[in-house]
Write an enzyme that holds these catalytic residues in place. Structure first.
Site, short mmCIF file in Angstrom:
data_model
loop_
_atom_site.label_atom_id
_atom_site.label_comp_id
_atom_site.label_asym_id
_atom_site.label_seq_id
_atom_site.Cartn_x
_atom_site.Cartn_y
_atom_site.Cartn_z
N HIS A 32 0.83 -1.22 0.00
CA HIS A 32 0.00 0.00 0.00
C HIS A 32 0.86 1.27 0.00
O HIS A 32 0.50 2.28 0.61
CB HIS A 32 -0.95 0.01 1.20
N ASN B 182 -10.22 -3.32 2.15
CA ASN B 182 -9.90 -3.25 0.73
C ASN B 182 -11.17 -2.95 -0.06
O ASN B 182 -12.28 -2.89 0.51
CB ASN B 182 -9.28 -4.55 0.24
N TYR C 47 0.66 -4.56 12.04
CA TYR C 47 0.55 -3.21 11.50
C TYR C 47 1.26 -2.18 12.36
O TYR C 47 2.03 -1.36 11.87
CB TYR C 47 -0.93 -2.82 11.32
#
Length: 528
Positions: free
Chosen positions: A73, A147, A357
């Site tokens: 990303h 997404n 993350y």
């Protein structure tokens, strides 16, 4: 293409030991890896266990492969806006304050992105799009990190670094090559649902404004009565779905690599604020065990006939960034960030993303990445005992105590926001999912029942174009998966590749009636 056609840039490293056998896969400390495909979990459907050191090492290495851009990303854009509740029915399912009443508004920031490309890659490539929303709620930040597709390529996080490596340049030549991705997909049949979406017309959105967004993962909601519900979030574009013709997309990639970024910026500058309607699917907690599919499998969707969409509210983007770097590039989203009333699920991919993350953000932006303005909670006060670290800029808790419990009035727990207990059972082991797994029915249903004849033709054209440079062995292996989902699909792609479907599928499967194929197994040797 013949089987002896060489791969492009895929070298043959010395991975054999002195006896001519393949070397054993190990951790960095030399410990043999027993299973590189399946994480350790409590029972076959999770959740995951913190003791799976190989997984954490694999993800920690992966998160640190490149600097300074995101590993995935990397290319994207975003904007600020608001979310407004239009139907307070959801308040029956969750104690989350942002859903408490009709008309309630919550500030937010959104970042859209491609997945595989670098920060300078064109916007109009065939790729999933990231759809990440940070809600600045009165109880802290909730990050809905999803997404533009409701499913994903894999269902176990141990496969994620390997999957992403197949989407990047090959290590030998540094060039793009479709061989690794088709090799991986053909050896990972759970990917069929996602690649069907990816190679459909929706694989290249006309703009970020003209695509949906999904939580993809199953999350959970809980109310003040201690009741838990499983939930999927759907952001439906109010602009309508629009996609780009592949040839037009290639043209735009050369003319304006920031085409989607520019489209969103221009629309907002002109007052043409894009909106999405948030809808949810709700499943009572007790129904999960008896449902005919695993509701936590990221490669599957919940049929709307079983769990209809319920409207919740409207998201509007109405403010462009003041500074692209500080508002978009430094924004950091994580599925770990939830608020009271919203929680996680045993979805193995989600469980794997929770620690990963923030780990990536700490590496890319520093330990205090949530002090960056775009990442700070706006409507709630941050109060904890974290201290020091690079770029600490918020007063560092002054002279107050840096431990808890203490006798000096420091922040304390709030037990009433704890989520209900989650019933977990099962032996700690590595599980390759077997029960409630069918990699072919939902992609086959999409091909037969959702797509028009023209869309099916475009899908098969797109598959054949992408697979044409790939070794024939891999082509035939993938054709078997298409055939398993729908015989016409397998035959159609085979014809476009000038291959005989009989070379890809065994006689028993070929002799079955087309409507029986969905129940027949793919030949085992095709997966070896």
């Amino acid at each position: 293409m013949s089987e002896d056609t060489p791969k492009h840039g895929m070298g043959d490293p010395d991975y054999e030991n002195e006896d001519g056998e393949k070397k054993t896969l190990t951790t960095n400390s030399g410990e043999p890896v027993p299973d590189n495909q399946n994480s350790r979990s409590a029972g076959p459907e999770g959740p995951l266990l913190m003791e799976d050191y190989h997984y954490f090492e694999k993800m920690a290495q992966f998160n640190r492969e490149e600097i300074p851009e995101r590993i995935v990303h990397a290319k994207g854009g975003g904007a600020f806006g608001t979310f407004t509740v239009t139907n307070d029915e959801i308040s029956d399912y969750t104690m989350a304050d942002m859903f408490s009443e009709e008309g309630k508004e919550t500030d937010l920031v959104v970042r859209f992105s491609t997945v595989a490309g670098s920060r300078g890659a064109p916007d109009t490539v065939r790729d999933p799009r990231g759809f990440a929303v940070k809600f600045y709620t009165e109880e802290g930040n909730w990050d809905m990190v999803g997404n533009n597709t409701p499913v994903f390529f894999i269902r176990d996080p141990s496969k994620f670094p390997d999957f992403i490596h197949t989407q990047k340049e090959v290590p030998g030549s540094g060039l793009n090559d479709p061989t690794p991705q088709w090799d991986f997909w053909s050896l990972s049949p759970e990917s069929l649902h996602q690649i069907t979406t990816l190679f459909s017309e929706r694989g290249i959105p006309a703009s970020w404004r003209h695509m949906n967004g999904y939580s993809s993962h199953t999350l959970s909601l809980y109310n003040d009565e201690g009741e838990r519900y499983w939930v999927k979030f759907h952001f439906k574009t109010d602009q309508g779905i629009e996609n780009l013709d592949p040839e037009k997309a290639k043209e735009l990639a050369g003319e304006n690599p920031h085409y989607h970024r520019e489209d969103l910026w221009t629309a907002i500058e002109e007052g043409n604020y894009p909106t999405w309607t948030l809808k949810v699917q709700i499943m009572p907690e007790e129904e999960a065990e008896e449902y005919d599919i695993n509701p936590f499998d990221l490669t599957r969707v919940w049929p709307h006939d079983d769990y209809p969409l319920i409207e919740v509210g409207t998201m509007e983007l109405n403010e462009n960034p003041d500074n692209f770097f500080q508002d978009v590039e430094e924004s950091a989203f994580s599925p770990a960030h939830v608020v009271p009333g919203i929680a996680h699920s045993p979805d193995k991919m989600l469980q794997g993303r929770i620690p990963s993350y923030d780990d990536a953000h700490r590496y890319r932006l520093g330990a205090n990445f949530e002090d960056i303005p775009v990442n700070q909670p706006k409507n709630a006060e941050k109060a904890n005992y974290h201290q020091n670290g690079f770029m600490r800029s918020d007063g560092n808790n002054g002279a107050g105590p840096n431990y808890e419990p203490n006798s000096f009035g420091g922040p304390v727990e709030k037990p009433e926001v704890e989520q209900p207990p989650l019933n977990i059972s099962g032996d700690a082991d590595r599980y390759e999912m077997q029960e409630r797994i069918d990699n072919y029915k939902q992609p086959g249903d999409m091909f037969r029942d959702v797509m028009s004849e023209e869309q099916r033709d475009h899908l098969m054209d797109n598959f054949a174009d992408s697979m044409e440079p790939v070794d024939e062995t891999i082509q035939r292996r993938q054709l078997a998966h298409f055939y398993k989902a729908d015989p016409d699909w397998g035959r159609g792609v085979a014809e476009r590749l000038d291959l005989d479907i009989e070379d890809a599928v065994d006689d028993e499967l070929l002799e079955a009636d087309d409507d029986e194929v969905a129940e027949a197994p793919v030949v085992a040797e095709l997966l070896d």
